[in-house]
Design an enzyme around this catalytic site. Structure first.
Site, PDB file in Angstrom:
ATOM      1  N   HIS A 101      -9.431 -55.023 -47.575  1.00  0.00           N
ATOM      2  CA  HIS A 101     -10.717 -55.143 -46.997  1.00  0.00           C
ATOM      3  C   HIS A 101     -11.525 -56.105 -47.898  1.00  0.00           C
ATOM      4  O   HIS A 101     -12.520 -56.888 -47.505  1.00  0.00           O
ATOM      5  CB  HIS A 101     -11.444 -53.460 -47.328  1.00  0.00           C
ATOM      6  CG  HIS A 101     -12.789 -53.433 -46.972  1.00  0.00           C
ATOM      7  ND1 HIS A 101     -13.539 -52.479 -47.850  1.00  0.00           N
ATOM      8  CD2 HIS A 101     -13.651 -54.210 -46.028  1.00  0.00           C
ATOM      9  CE1 HIS A 101     -14.697 -52.713 -47.247  1.00  0.00           C
ATOM     10  NE2 HIS A 101     -14.895 -53.627 -46.186  1.00  0.00           N
ATOM     11  N   GLU A 104     -11.047 -59.582 -46.744  1.00  0.00           N
ATOM     12  CA  GLU A 104     -11.770 -59.857 -45.595  1.00  0.00           C
ATOM     13  C   GLU A 104     -13.153 -60.248 -45.880  1.00  0.00           C
ATOM     14  O   GLU A 104     -13.652 -61.311 -45.222  1.00  0.00           O
ATOM     15  CB  GLU A 104     -11.716 -58.487 -44.722  1.00  0.00           C
ATOM     16  CG  GLU A 104     -12.795 -58.422 -43.736  1.00  0.00           C
ATOM     17  CD  GLU A 104     -13.410 -57.310 -43.427  1.00  0.00           C
ATOM     18  OE1 GLU A 104     -14.846 -57.385 -43.362  1.00  0.00           O
ATOM     19  OE2 GLU A 104     -12.667 -56.179 -43.595  1.00  0.00           O
ATOM     20  N   HIS A 105     -13.786 -59.566 -47.010  1.00  0.00           N
ATOM     21  CA  HIS A 105     -15.070 -60.084 -47.214  1.00  0.00           C
ATOM     22  C   HIS A 105     -15.132 -61.192 -47.950  1.00  0.00           C
ATOM     23  O   HIS A 105     -16.194 -62.368 -47.644  1.00  0.00           O
ATOM     24  CB  HIS A 105     -15.649 -59.051 -48.449  1.00  0.00           C
ATOM     25  CG  HIS A 105     -16.257 -57.741 -47.895  1.00  0.00           C
ATOM     26  ND1 HIS A 105     -17.580 -57.367 -48.133  1.00  0.00           N
ATOM     27  CD2 HIS A 105     -15.765 -56.894 -47.175  1.00  0.00           C
ATOM     28  CE1 HIS A 105     -17.704 -56.334 -47.542  1.00  0.00           C
ATOM     29  NE2 HIS A 105     -16.694 -55.839 -47.032  1.00  0.00           N
ATOM     30  N   GLU A 174     -20.762 -50.977 -49.889  1.00  0.00           N
ATOM     31  CA  GLU A 174     -20.483 -50.475 -48.619  1.00  0.00           C
ATOM     32  C   GLU A 174     -19.581 -49.123 -48.824  1.00  0.00           C
ATOM     33  O   GLU A 174     -20.094 -48.089 -47.925  1.00  0.00           O
ATOM     34  CB  GLU A 174     -19.501 -51.367 -48.042  1.00  0.00           C
ATOM     35  CG  GLU A 174     -19.162 -51.073 -46.648  1.00  0.00           C
ATOM     36  CD  GLU A 174     -18.016 -52.144 -46.180  1.00  0.00           C
ATOM     37  OE1 GLU A 174     -17.298 -51.769 -44.973  1.00  0.00           O
ATOM     38  OE2 GLU A 174     -17.844 -53.178 -46.480  1.00  0.00           O
TER      39      GLU A 174
END
Length: 977
Positions: A101, A104-105, A174
């Site tokens: 994750h 991905e950022h 997040e």
């Protein structure tokens, strides 16, 4: 940056030539393409395609091994792309949970040729357990550069050290922002209560702890190593969707995605079971973040992609379990007053080699006291399905229903369609990616028998959600209280005993499934909806679709215009209770309609009660007529009323448990609503409502109402006229003239403060600015152009650079017919006071950047961008209907608001836009409102300790104790000054 310019020129020149030749010779849209250069080869020349789907498709494989599906659509509203790889959080290294994750950022923050960030319009990404998908949507002329930049980000990220730490905080923010979302909390509890040896059991979102360096620079090294290993073209797939010919799209794919290197990675399959006997036959008690009660029965299911492709057993079981008719499980639950909702969901591949099949029950207050009876009914009904419910007629009906989905698929022109194709490409044969969702060519009763044999208490995971649930654990990070207990043999025996006394029937077949998908010819296409029928207290408006004329569908809204019936808190609560009672009594009706491809919604607004139906035309008029009759004739009972009041009170009790951002936005969203009241005030009104009140309100709602109809799509003038007459006669309307309701207005300077304190994690500030002196269209034009400029600056500065919060947003907001700008941030550690101080600095910085608009070319570019958006084609029939709806609702029957807005945008000048910004934000001349939420500070900021939690109190601003108090001030100010 010079290198990027050279590469872009190399990319664009051949594409322009190819596109021109393709259009000149009339090729590329409908025929297959051939690789004249050895940069790709065609795949699967005979893609299975729905007969209603008129788009052109071609699957190719690039030289680097990447598979790309090209989609050419003359009617594409904009160009889109998605890239997927079969790698997700299940592949996280144990030392850095959440790394996939986090990676991905990081990919969007800078690459070899775009070190400052790829700056792709409409880009996004998502990481699941076994896949990661990147998306981008852009205007057609920018497709080449969008593909180039996205490919560069995926292939050559620079993983800038100065951004790595900031993005770690972004991932953490997040994760914090989702703490109050119950589905996220349940997901984490599932991780902790399924097989601890399965990789699914690990925390997958990532936070400051799991993504901490084990030694200086080790996280960055781990990210780079993971990227080198898995971000390989030969395991990637992509979809490119545009209005360009296939041959041009193929060259674009080769020039962009063709540069991604291949490493031939090996993805180790997961063989560890998701659940052993220890994790099945258990009860999980859970205390939800929001106020609600629920029962859920989960079963672990294996992955069977051939079944998903050909037999759809999960969907079959869903339909038979939730099917309606006398004596079905759903009917019994409702008739006994045990539950008013029954649904099924399944996530068959969430864990790589297995998933969950879930039966959801939404119990009444009485049902929560009889949980054993409900669960006994569920297992008894599953037993009946195993004995009698595996029938070919149900399989045939499922196939008929899925044929409708092929029509829907053929009409989709949005990012969801592109992402679905990408996901299909990752897991299924290319030949079948277009028909996957509707293919049913293998009836497997034996497989269904085996599945149902596993759906017994001993294999179940039973959830009981309640604010009163016992707990002895808290789920990691989300802090969700829960308790896990094995089912006792005595419990199972009790359910069996209760079940023997229950008798059920299997569902009947749906009488409304359409068989006619023909489209009536359009002899004349009016520019706007036309009045085709009128009577005292009734009228109907119609236009065929301008963009989806090939669809056998129609979108109809019936509005019972009756503003007095919506005025005041009491009437608002009566309308809410009435619509909920309708929902309970029309469950079976809604089920049949939805299953037949007709969606229904009941909503209330200032004008009255609206019934919206959209779907296949064949039976839609009949369904709408039946619904109006039922709305007038249903007899409500006291137990239903008490259940509805109980549910509404739960909703009201949950308001102060939502995320800070939602709590900050809510007062602004409700500012126009003069029926607004606090949760306590609404609960007080709710408690006094009786059945007699509801019956009186129904008469008050229907008889004085005007029957107003708006229809868009596949319906003739004669059909709508007949429908309108029938509805008009059945409603018994006797229209009266209405006096005007009081309204709020923005006619003087008002600087207002609203405060809320909450016990949820984090703080939020939402700031609204609406200047006075601008009419409806002028304020819209200025605000929309400014939003285009400000939203990227605001996000990049406050979220990416400074990490003030994960949820950072600029939007437009209309109040009292005037549009302004709204800035919202939710932060884990910055108080509303600190956020406001940062806003003020940003406003000044933005003012300096906005001065560039005085350059003609700069302003013209932004102006063109806004105009393209306003002229963009709708992506669905519902979107097209929405474009007419606001004018119709507000009785602007010229239906020209969008055309007038386009003309107003064309007339904008840089000086006017700058002046709007100054009067809205820098020196407010109208309404300025700070909606502030102070919660718990849960993490320190990167630079040190957390700020003290305090509300902003700028000089000259006035505190209002409630929204209603501010509304009264705005009503008093409604006369121009």
């Amino acid at each position: 940056m010079k290198k990027a310019v050279i590469r872009l020129k190399r990319l664009l020149c051949p594409i322009q030539l190819i596109l021109g030749l393709a259009i000149f010779f009339g090729i590329g849209y409908w025929g297959p393409i051939y690789a004249t250069e050895q940069r790709w080869r065609p795949l699967a020349e005979n893609l299975q395609q729905h007969p209603h789907d008129q788009r052109a498709y071609q699957a190719i494989q690039l030289n680097n091994g990447m598979k790309v599906l090209l989609v050419s659509d003359r009617h594409a509203p904009h160009s889109m792309t998605a890239v997927g790889l079969p790698v997700g959080s299940l592949q996280d290294p144990d030392a850095y949970l959440g790394l996939v994750h986090y990676l991905e950022h990081m990919l969007f923050l800078g690459s070899e040729n775009y070190p400052e960030g790829i700056e792709v319009q409409g880009h996004n990404a998502g990481t699941s357990g076994n896949s990661t998908i990147f998306t981008a949507a852009t205007q057609h002329p920018w497709l080449a550069i969008t593909l180039e930049r996205l490919a560069d980000a995926l292939a050559y990220p620079n993983f800038a050290p100065h951004l790595a730490e900031k993005e770690r905080y972004s991932v953490h923010q997040e994760a914090l922002g989702h703490r109050t979302e119950d589905y996220r909390r349940i997901y984490q509890i599932n991780k902790e209560t399924l097989n601890p040896h399965h990789p699914f059991s690990r925390f997958s979102v990532g936070n400051l702890d799991t993504l901490a360096d084990k030694k200086p620079g080790s996280l960055r090294e781990a990210v780079q190593k993971f990227h080198r290993r898995y971000y390989s073209a030969d395991i990637m797939v992509a979809v490119i969707y545009s209005n360009q010919p296939l041959v041009a799209l193929a060259h674009l794919a080769a020039e962009s995605y063709g540069r991604i290197p291949s490493h031939k990675p090996v993805i180790t399959p997961i063989t560890i079971p998701l659940a052993t006997a220890r994790q099945q036959g258990v009860t999980i008690h859970y205390v939800p973040a929001n106020v609600y009660e629920a029962l859920q029965v989960d079963f672990v299911i294996p992955i069977d992609r051939q079944d998903v492709l050909h037999s759809k057993s999960n969907y079959y079981l869903d339909r038979v379990i939730t099917g309606r008719g006398p004596g079905t499980l759903a009917d019994w639950l409702q008739q006994q007053g045990l539950a008013n909702g029954l649904s099924v969901s399944y996530h068959f591949d969430m864990a790589g080699n297995a998933g969950l099949f879930s039966i959801h029950i939404h119990p009444t207050e009485n049902g929560m006291k009889q949980q054993d009876l409900i669960l006994a009914g569920v297992f008894r009904y599953l037993q009946l399905i195993k004995q009698q419910g595996i029938q070919h007629r149900y399989f045939e009906e499922m196939g008929q229903q899925l044929k409708m989905s092929s029509v829907d698929f053929s009409a989709q022109r949005n990012l969801h369609y592109v992402v679905s194709l990408t996901d299909h490409l990752l897991h299924y044969p290319i030949e079948q990616v277009l028909t996957l969702d509707s293919l049913t060519d293998r009836y497997r009763p034996g497989y269904l028998q085996r599945r149902l044999s596993q759906m017994v208490p001993q294999k179940a995971r039973i959830w009981v959600a309640s604010s009163q649930a016992p707990y002895d654990k808290q789920a990691y990070f989300v802090e969700a209280p829960y308790q896990l207990r094995p089912l006792s043999q005595q419990q199972i025996i009790k359910w069996q005993q209760l079940g023997r006394a229950l008798t059920f029937n299997l569902p009947k077949l749906n009488p409304y499934l359409p068989t006619d998908f023909t489209v009536m010819p359009v002899k004349r296409l009016p520019k706007k909806p036309e009045l085709v029928w009128k009577a005292p207290g009734g009228r109907a408006w119609l236009t065929p679709s301008h963009y989806f004329s090939e669809q056998p569908k129609v979108n109809i809204t019936l509005l019972l215009r009756n503003p007095p019936a919506m005025k005041g808190v009491r009437n608002d609560m009566l309308a809410w209770v009435f619509s909920k009672l309708l929902d309970i009594n029309l469950k079976e009706f809604f089920y049949w309609a939805s299953d037949a491809g007709v969606d229904i919604q009941i909503s209330r607004n200032d004008e009255g009660l609206a019934i919206w139906m959209a779907g296949f035309h064949q039976n839609l008029s009949q369904l709408l007529e039946e619904m109006v009759t039922r709305c007038q004739q249903i007899i409500f009972d006291k137990s239903q009323l008490e259940q509805v009041k109980y549910e509404i009170k739960q909703i009201l009790d949950s308001i102060d448990k939502r995320a800070p951002r939602q709590q900050a936005i809510r007062p602004i969203s409700c500012l126009w609503d003069l029926s607004y009241a606090t949760a306590e005030q609404r609960c007080s009104q709710l408690a006094t409502i009786t059945l007699q009140d509801i019956e009186a309100y129904r008469s008050q709602l229907f008889k004085p109402a005007m029957v107003d109809i708006l229809a868009i799509g596949n319906m003739s003038k004669a059909q709508l006229q007949q429908l309108a007459k029938t509805l008009y006669n059945r409603s018994g309307t006797k229209q009266q003239k209405y006096g005007s309701n009081p309204t709020i207005a923005v006619h003087k300077t008002e600087k207002a403060l609203l405060h809320q304190t909450t016990m949820v994690d984090g703080h939020a500030l939402s700031a609204l600015y609406i200047p006075r002196g601008y009419d409806r269209l002028s304020s819209q034009a200025n605000a929309r152009l400014l939003r285009m400029l400000l939203e990227t600056w605001f996000f990049d500065q406050l979220r990416t650079q400074e990490q003030l919060g994960y949820s950072v947003d600029v939007s437009t907001k209309t109040v009292a017919g005037k549009t302004g700008l709204q800035f919202t941030v939710q932060s884990a550690n910055r108080s509303p006071e600190a956020l406001y101080a940062r806003y003020q600095t940003f406003y000044q910085q933005a003012w300096q950047q906005l001065q560039k608009l005085k350059e003609k070319r700069e302003f013209a570019a932004w102006q063109r961008g806004l105009l393209k958006g306003l002229r963009e084609k709708p992506s669905s029939l519902s979107d097209e209907a929405d474009s007419w709806y606001a004018d119709w609702l507000n009785e602007r029957f010229d239906f020209d608001s969008n055309d007038r807005l386009i003309a107003r945008v064309k007339a904008l000048t840089a000086d006017e836009v700058l002046e709007f910004y100054r009067q809205a934000i820098l020196e407010p001349t109208g309404l300025a409102l700070l909606s502030q939420v102070k919660g718990k500070t849960v993490v320190s900021k990167p630079s040190g300790s957390a700020t003290a939690a305090a509300f902003a109190a700028p000089e000259g601003w006035k505190f209002y104790p409630s929204i209603a108090a501010l509304q009264q001030q705005l009503i008093k100010s409604s006369a121009p000054h």
